[in-house]
Design an enzyme around this catalytic site. Structure first.
Site, short mmCIF file in Angstrom:
data_model
loop_
_atom_site.label_atom_id
_atom_site.label_comp_id
_atom_site.label_asym_id
_atom_site.label_seq_id
_atom_site.Cartn_x
_atom_site.Cartn_y
_atom_site.Cartn_z
N LYS A 1 0.86 -1.28 0.09
CA LYS A 1 -0.06 0.00 0.13
C LYS A 1 0.81 1.17 0.13
O LYS A 1 0.52 2.46 -0.42
CB LYS A 1 -0.84 -0.04 0.96
CG LYS A 1 -0.40 -0.06 2.47
CD LYS A 1 -0.22 1.18 3.05
CE LYS A 1 0.54 1.35 4.62
NZ LYS A 1 0.83 2.33 4.96
N ARG B 1 3.79 10.21 4.25
CA ARG B 1 4.80 10.50 3.53
C ARG B 1 5.02 9.78 2.19
O ARG B 1 5.26 10.60 1.21
CB ARG B 1 6.07 9.95 4.32
CG ARG B 1 6.15 10.96 5.54
CD ARG B 1 7.29 10.39 6.32
NE ARG B 1 7.21 8.87 6.74
CZ ARG B 1 6.85 8.51 7.81
NH1 ARG B 1 6.16 9.43 8.61
NH2 ARG B 1 6.82 7.13 8.12
N ASN B 2 4.46 8.60 1.99
CA ASN B 2 4.29 8.34 0.53
C ASN B 2 3.48 9.00 -0.54
O ASN B 2 3.98 9.08 -1.56
CB ASN B 2 3.98 6.64 0.56
CG ASN B 2 4.97 5.77 1.32
OD1 ASN B 2 5.88 5.65 1.00
ND2 ASN B 2 4.70 5.73 2.73
#
Length: 367
Positions: free
Chosen positions: A205, A272-273
């Site tokens: 994910k 953050r992703n």
């Protein structure tokens, strides 16, 4: 002490490690938080009564803190041990901790990603099992393992906002014990026996959240929404997560539940992703965006996860467990972009490449 009496030691004083201490402390056991050699600044803040720098929430005062040179003390008498270490540091910390672990303990991990052991890419449960067997070949440290996943943002867990988590273990008794130690009115625990499904979903994910962030960045760059592309990428991501998890032994319903779809949703909303992907979609080259985030002390777990996932798929193809990359076009697109196999040519060309990976092809040749 409450019905959940015992001693919980959390290894890793980062965002999730410190956050998980909140529901644990609310249930009554002694809770210890050990920081690695990289966590001194974090422990300095919370021991001084300030908010944790990663969550913005003060540490529960009932939680005892331990520095990196106090690993033995932190683990002494612990009945439940949580590894809340980044994927690239988990094996190193577990090897240091193994000499202080004892039969009868329960071991849990909140870490998300894959690990390279020798010339193999393995899931984190496999990595933990290998390290423990390496430390005790007689099997005395074959501890029951709980994988903790689900849509859990650390700052919300720490602030005791409603959160739905998944605790997975092959033993129902151990899963129930884990639930009793952590479940509160705010922190709900869904029990599962699908460790691999939860862990693979948790790792992937983060990769697919980068793709969804790119769609948001494309909108920022051009001033027009890319909602349709983002929705298609979301659906493609779930399909690919089900496919890869299944190949590794996980179940589809795990991926389509809290551990997969739920976690992907919350990661795509923030984190953050997603931020990393947004920066790329808005016009920054992947390596440029990563350097900027690292300089700000922000770890982007989806980057190593994407590169290791690509190597894992190549490994599976080499072993004959998978015919080709044809069922995983979005994963291939993101991994090749991050790894430099596909040069970054700007938002417009990136939008086209992402569309070719995410939108249903009319024929196999168009994939």
């Amino acid at each position: 002490m409450s019905r959940s009496a015992g001693t919980i030691t959390i290894l890793g004083a980062g965002a999730m490690g410190s956050a998980l201490a909140a529901p644990a402390a609310d249930n009554g056991p002694e809770v210890r938080l050990w920081g690695t050699w990289l966590d001194d600044e974090l422990l300095d803040a919370v021991t001084q009564g300030r908010a944790h720098p990663r969550t913005g929430v003060p540490l529960d005062p009932r939680v005892k803190t331990y520095r990196s040179d106090q690993l033995a003390e932190a683990l002494d008498g612990a009945t439940y041990v949580v590894l809340s270490i980044s994927s690239d540091g988990l094996v190193d910390v577990l090897r240091k901790a193994a000499g202080h672990l004892r039969p009868g303990q329960i071991l849990a991990i909140t870490t998300k990603g894959f690990v390279r052991l020798g010339d193999r890419i393995v899931t984190l449960p496999d990595a933990v099992t290998s390290v423990l067997h390496e430390a005790a070949p007689d099997g005395s440290l074959d501890l029951p393992l709980v994988v903790i996943g689900g849509p859990c943002k650390a700052n919300e867990v720490a602030a005791r906002r409603p959160t739905a988590s998944v605790h997975a273990c092959g033993s129902p008794d151990v899963t129930e014990r884990s639930r009793s130690l952590f479940a509160t009115a705010a922190y709900a625990v869904e029990e599962s026996d699908d460790l691999i499904g939860v862990e693979v979903a948790a790792a992937l994910k983060n990769v697919y959240a980068i793709a969804l962030g790119i769609c948001q960045g494309l909108a920022e760059h051009g001033g027009e929404p890319y909602h349709d592309l983002q929705a298609a990428a979301f659906a493609r991501a779930v399909t690919e997560m089900v496919r890869l998890a299944g190949l590794l032994g996980g179940r589809p319903e795990t991926v389509t539940g809290l551990a997969g779809v739920g976690d992907l949703e919350v990661t795509a909303l923030s984190g953050r992703n997603r931020v990393y992907g947004t920066r790329i979609g808005a016009g920054e080259a992947p390596d440029e965006a990563l350097r900027a985030m690292q300089a700000a002390g922000q770890t982007v777990e989806g980057v190593p996860a994407a590169l290791l996932a690509r190597d894992l798929v190549d490994q599976m193809i080499g072993l004959g467990a998978l015919d080709s990359w044809s069922d995983l076009p979005l994963l291939r697109q993101i991994a090749d972009l991050i790894g430099g196999q596909k040069p970054y040519a700007g938002p417009e060309e990136l939008a086209g490449a992402l569309a070719r990976a995410a939108l249903p092809a009319r024929s196999p040749a168009e994939r």
